[in-house]
Scaffold this motif. Structure first.
Motif, PDB file in Angstrom:
ATOM      1  N   ASP A 277       0.828  -1.202   0.000  1.00 52.97           N
ATOM      2  CA  ASP A 277       0.000   0.000   0.000  1.00 52.97           C
ATOM      3  C   ASP A 277       0.865   1.255   0.000  1.00 52.97           C
ATOM      4  OD1 ASP A 277      -2.110  -1.707   0.087  1.00 52.97           O
ATOM      5  OD2 ASP A 277      -2.707  -1.252   2.149  1.00 52.97           O
ATOM      6  N   ILE A 278       1.946   1.224   0.778  1.00 50.87           N
ATOM      7  CA  ILE A 278       2.842   2.379   0.839  1.00 50.87           C
ATOM      8  C   ILE A 278       3.518   2.606  -0.512  1.00 50.87           C
ATOM      9  CG2 ILE A 278       4.921   3.295   1.931  1.00 50.87           C
ATOM     10  CD1 ILE A 278       4.084   1.839   4.477  1.00 50.87           C
TER      11      ILE A 278
ATOM     12  N   HIS B 208       2.338   1.825  -3.411  1.00 51.88           N
ATOM     13  CA  HIS B 208       1.317   2.362  -4.318  1.00 51.88           C
ATOM     14  C   HIS B 208       1.102   3.857  -4.084  1.00 51.88           C
ATOM     15  CE1 HIS B 208      -2.447   2.887  -6.455  1.00 51.88           C
ATOM     16  NE2 HIS B 208      -3.032   3.267  -5.334  1.00 51.88           N
ATOM     17  N   ARG B 209       1.128   4.268  -2.822  1.00 50.54           N
ATOM     18  CA  ARG B 209       0.934   5.681  -2.507  1.00 50.54           C
ATOM     19  C   ARG B 209       2.116   6.526  -2.968  1.00 50.54           C
ATOM     20  NH1 ARG B 209      -4.071   7.700  -1.394  1.00 50.54           N
ATOM     21  NH2 ARG B 209      -5.256   6.232  -0.110  1.00 50.54           N
TER      22      ARG B 209
ATOM     23  N   SER C 149       3.202   6.309  -8.585  1.00 47.67           N
ATOM     24  CA  SER C 149       2.083   6.076  -9.493  1.00 47.67           C
ATOM     25  C   SER C 149       2.395   4.974 -10.502  1.00 47.67           C
ATOM     26  CB  SER C 149       1.728   7.363 -10.227  1.00 47.67           C
ATOM     27  OG  SER C 149       2.846   7.839 -10.958  1.00 47.67           O
TER      28      SER C 149
ATOM     29  N   TYR D 115      -2.169  -4.189  -4.340  1.00 44.40           N
ATOM     30  CA  TYR D 115      -2.251  -3.344  -3.153  1.00 44.40           C
ATOM     31  C   TYR D 115      -3.700  -3.331  -2.685  1.00 44.40           C
ATOM     32  CZ  TYR D 115      -4.237   0.092  -6.358  1.00 44.40           C
ATOM     33  OH  TYR D 115      -5.027   0.720  -7.275  1.00 44.40           O
TER      34      TYR D 115
ATOM     35  N   ARG E 100      -9.627   2.769   7.886  1.00 49.76           N
ATOM     36  CA  ARG E 100      -9.667   2.045   6.618  1.00 49.76           C
ATOM     37  C   ARG E 100     -10.967   1.254   6.454  1.00 49.76           C
ATOM     38  NH1 ARG E 100      -6.831   1.020   1.981  1.00 49.76           N
ATOM     39  NH2 ARG E 100      -6.918  -1.208   2.414  1.00 49.76           N
TER      40      ARG E 100
ATOM     41  N   VAL F 140      -9.403   0.848  -1.442  1.00 50.50           N
ATOM     42  CA  VAL F 140      -8.787   2.113  -1.045  1.00 50.50           C
ATOM     43  C   VAL F 140      -9.717   2.858  -0.093  1.00 50.50           C
ATOM     44  CG1 VAL F 140      -7.442   2.333  -3.156  1.00 50.50           C
ATOM     45  CG2 VAL F 140      -9.731   3.325  -3.056  1.00 50.50           C
TER      46      VAL F 140
END
Length: 525
Positions: free
Chosen positions: A329-330, A332-333, A336, A342, A376, A466
């Motif tokens: 997830d990190i 992906h953040r 780009s 993720y 979340r 997300v």
């Protein structure tokens, strides 16, 4: 007329003060305990509520003496008994008139409380209240139809008043303190863990429930273990099977300015086995060793006090987080161009941060707080409906459930005769589009990425989940309350409140504006 006469008798009773070894009911005393906990040499652990005052509790000189209208009082060196009424009577006036709606409705809470203390060791608190409330439709939908929890816009829909059934609420606890550093308590009530306006660990938003609590305090530590019996939602599934929860909370004061606490909670559908009754172990490692499928939460609460007048605080709650998936997830953040998987559905967590200021600008009684909360999707839910982190149709933590970002703040002022409160909250929620979708806000739905016949669940996506997925809904609330105390240092007040609520999404926009005027006791908040 009988009801009006009863209200009048309660309000016109006589006056007394409270002892210092019972559960705190007056918000002003609670506020001063919290403020004193920021002191350099304080030993108070402010994140464990409700507070109980004892002769050893640090109390600042800003406490406003509290007294209330009572029916009976007995006060001797080793015995204290107080019987007092609880009352709140007010009218709701709808400013935005719509067809086929009532503009004004009467709401009332009538009851009494009993406080008893013997030799500062045995303390008993009991209160019984009768409530007859008429709510706007958004409150009715929110508290009654819990399985429409995802349809958040319906909480803020037409400006209609719905009659709410006459209800009774009992709060009871008996606390025995054989020695200064140890106590055992049993009763029907609730707990709150945290230093903020909200709690992502466990809040007092849900209904009362039976519990047994053991607390001990030594050096700079305070430890609490609570065993509770909770109810499953029953409106649509006709299930009234109880579930069981055990909560451990260990708070440690580091030096003069820092408090760090560890929280864990385990929800079980069966009566807890012997291992769960051990009050000093961490249950999550034990769960893995036992191959348990119970619902477990882990969390941390932190507070840093810069002085007695200000502090920062925060919380982190973890629910089935896997570090590898969290790293995805990190990535992906941060990039780009990341093409890996993720947003694993079981990466469930929440975070809180806030600031508090007491006696701002050197004005006694002028306080302020600012707070942010992020949770979340699917947090607090579980693969089994019976093990969701809920009680009797309400979340055990944040009222919005999960899948939201919230900012909330408030400013308040009080003195001997005036009390003013302004609170503003704004949240963005990822709501479901219908009762047949599950994007993560409804904490009552069983959550799994495959169909479970025995749960009748809605399968969710394994990846690419997300924050704020679903129907993005904006919810704003503004509330201003002013109270006047005609008798100095007495709990009787005349108050007026203005409340505005607004929410919107791509499907609809709704708003509410109302005024409430009435009388109340400071103990019936």
């Amino acid at each position: 007329m009988k009801r009006i006469a009863l209200i009048s008798i309660i309000i016109l009773a006589s006056v007394t003060a409270f002892a210092q070894n019972l559960q705190v009911r007056d918000f002003r005393i609670a506020r001063d305990i919290e403020k004193s906990a920021n002191g350099k040499f304080s030993t108070t652990h402010s994140s464990m509520k409700p507070y109980r005052t004892t002769p050893q509790t640090e109390m600042s000189d800003s406490i406003v003496p509290m007294s209330d209208f009572v029916a009976y009082k007995l006060q001797k060196p080793k015995v204290f008994l107080n019987i007092a009424p609880l009352y709140s009577v007010y009218g709701n006036f709808s400013v935005l008139k719509r067809p086929n709606t009532d503009r004004c409705q009467l709401n009332e809470t009538l009851g009494f409380l009993v406080d008893f203390s013997l030799m500062d060791k045995l303390n008993i608190n009991y209160s019984l209240t009768e409530r007859y409330l008429t709510h706007s439709k958004y409150i009715y939908d929110y508290t009654v139809d819990e399985y429409n929890f995802d349809e958040i816009w319906d909480f803020f829909t037409e400006n209609q008043f719905y009659p709410y059934r006459l209800s009774f609420e009992q709060t009871f606890n008996i606390n025995y303190t054989p020695v200064e550093f140890f106590s055992i308590e049993a009763g029907n009530g609730k707990q709150f863990y945290g230093d903020g306006y909200r709690s992502l660990l466990q809040s007092d938003y849900s209904e009362n429930h039976p519990y047994l609590k053991v607390e001990t305090e030594f050096l700079n530590f305070k430890y609490s273990c609570v065993w509770s019996m909770l109810d499953n939602p029953s409106f649509h599934h006709k299930s009234n099977t109880p579930k069981y929860n055990v909560t451990h909370y260990l708070d440690y004061r580091i030096g003069n300015h820092v408090n760090v606490a560890i929280f864990e909670s385990v929800m079980s559908s069966k009566f807890l086995s012997f291992e769960y009754f051990n009050p000093v172990i961490f249950l999550r490692p034990l769960e893995f060793s036992m191959g348990s499928n119970e619902n477990a939460l882990l969390g941390v609460n932190m507070k840093v006090s810069f002085s007695q007048k200000n502090c920062i605080y925060g919380q982190v709650v973890l629910d089935d987080v896997i570090v590898g998936q969290l790293m995805n997830d990190i990535k992906h953040r941060l990039s780009s161009s990341y093409t890996g998987q993720y947003g694993w559905f079981a990466n469930k967590w929440g975070i809180q941060g806030g600031l508090k200021f007491f006696d701002m600008f050197k004005v006694k009684g002028l306080d302020c707080f600012v707070e942010g909360n992020i949770v979340r999707p699917y947090t607090y839910s579980h693969s089994q409906r019976e093990l969701t982190y809920t009680h009797n149709g309400k979340p055990l933590a944040h009222p919005l459930g999960a899948n939201f970002i919230e900012g909330v703040g408030g400013i308040s002022y009080f003195n001997d005769i005036i009390e003013c409160n302004l609170k503003v909250a704004y949240a963005i929620v990822g709501a479901d589009s219908s009762q047949y979708s599950h994007f993560g806000q409804n904490v009552f739905y069983p959550t799994m990425d495959a169909y479970q016949p025995n749960q009748d669940n809605i399968p969710v996506s394994s990846y690419y989940n997300v924050l704020l997925q679903g129907i993005r809904t904006n919810v704003a609330t503004v509330k201003f309350d002013i109270a006047y105390y005609p008798l100095k240092n007495k709990a009787l007040s005349v108050f007026a409140e203005i409340a505005m609520r607004y929410n919107s999404n791509e499907l609809r926009k709704d708003k509410y504006l109302g005024v409430s005027v009435g009388v109340r006791s400071r103990l019936a908040r």
